[in-house]
Design an enzyme around this catalytic site. Sequence first.
Site, short mmCIF file in Angstrom:
data_model
loop_
_atom_site.label_atom_id
_atom_site.label_comp_id
_atom_site.label_asym_id
_atom_site.label_seq_id
_atom_site.Cartn_x
_atom_site.Cartn_y
_atom_site.Cartn_z
N HIS A 138 0.92 -1.35 0.02
CA HIS A 138 0.02 -0.14 0.05
C HIS A 138 0.80 1.30 -0.20
CE1 HIS A 138 -3.74 -2.19 0.29
NE2 HIS A 138 -3.24 -2.82 1.67
N ASP A 173 -3.58 -10.73 -1.71
CA ASP A 173 -3.96 -10.18 -0.61
C ASP A 173 -5.46 -9.96 -0.73
OD1 ASP A 173 -4.28 -7.85 1.53
OD2 ASP A 173 -2.30 -8.41 1.68
#
Length: 460
Positions: A138, A173
Amino acid sequence: MTATKRRVAYYYDNEVGNYTFGPNHVMKPQRMRMVHNLVVNYGMHKHMEIMRPNRATFLQMTQFHTDEYIDFLKTVCAENAKDLHEHTAKYLSGEDCPVWEGIYEFCSISAGGSIAAANKLNHGEADIGINWSGGLHHAKKNEASGFCYVNDNVLGILELLRYHQRVVYIDIDVHHGDGVEEAFYLSDRVMTVSFHKHGDFFPGTGEIRDIGIGKGRNYAVNVPLRDGINDESYKFIFRSVIQNVMDHYRPGAVWLQCGTDSLAGDRLGCFNLSMHGHAACVEFMRSFNVPLVVVGGGGYTIRNVARTWTYETAVCLGIEPDPMLPFHDYYEYYGPDYRLDVPSNNMDNHNDRKFLEKIRNRIADTLRQIPHAPSVQLQSVPRDVSTEDEDEEDEEAMNTDIRISQRQRDAYIFPDNEFADLDDGLARTLPNGSGMPYDDLARTGNSNPSDGPANPSSRG
């Protein structure tokens, strides 16, 4: 499981488990220590090269991130966070990414392992590189996001691009791999493929119509999924999409982010994959026999994280581990069954075949718009980024008039048992620059970690 032999390089720094995001934070770096403890006690270290990577330098991390941001991470601590309030608000995202002691060192470990794994593959010294401390997908160029401060995936892929025309990034993920996609959104040299929960869910990006722009148009692939997807449904969509990607794009290397928050029972996830369903993605990518880097990512029920990444290490090696866990430092975490298994549960699967086929067909239409194995003009391969920096550190370390750090001392002085193999007592040395050999058999972790043993009813 296939028994085909692969050369596997596994990167681990024993200090990674010493850091904490805070007592109430769901991200627990000690999970990497739990994984390593299981890997060693299963005897997998005998089948691969285990190395402690060189930590990423400031110069290496600023190959993607801005100088100002990395300098902030190097400077900020609990004592001066208030004085740096303006910068803290700019670079960090509140409770998700708090200030804690050792941020910079932790990031240098995570990024160093991913860069070293890429470098190892670039020089043809391994078929698969593993860095379970990586996968922090991220982080953006100039800010932290979603528990991620430095994007080791981007840094590792940039290293691969020095030797390979095309790289595929695959993300399993439960959260969208937004930081990696954003980094390469304008490029046709990296195809990003993310399988994730979409909708009212962090980070809120990754719609199927997000396909890249400019030169990168059609090179971002997003597979938005619904709650409760199980092994059968995930296998169908994953294999369908990835086979199409590999056939069309023909990458020189693959980067696989294996966030385990897509497992059943994860504290933050909403999918229903078993350990074997999750690991089937690793096995499928291994079957292409393309240079492969495997990294970690999310995962917040830490005993299940450790089980799954241990099993996926075995998948990379092509061996089948005993389903009954060996006795080790964290054995009490895995009761009452003490098995190497994460089963699915009875969640409803909201991903029917019609929905999945619609996604598959739309992605296939997008991929048909790109040329097969698109050519990229390559220039001469530049000198390794780390070489000059490491030479400077070496010169300083040998100068007795300059005070040197403990880390620099460690580069020249090793404990007698640090590189010992329990079988023959001999150190294993490696003639390459991708990291120091590191079995860590004498230091298998803290047997009394701060968040306590897990049990079936805990939220650990």
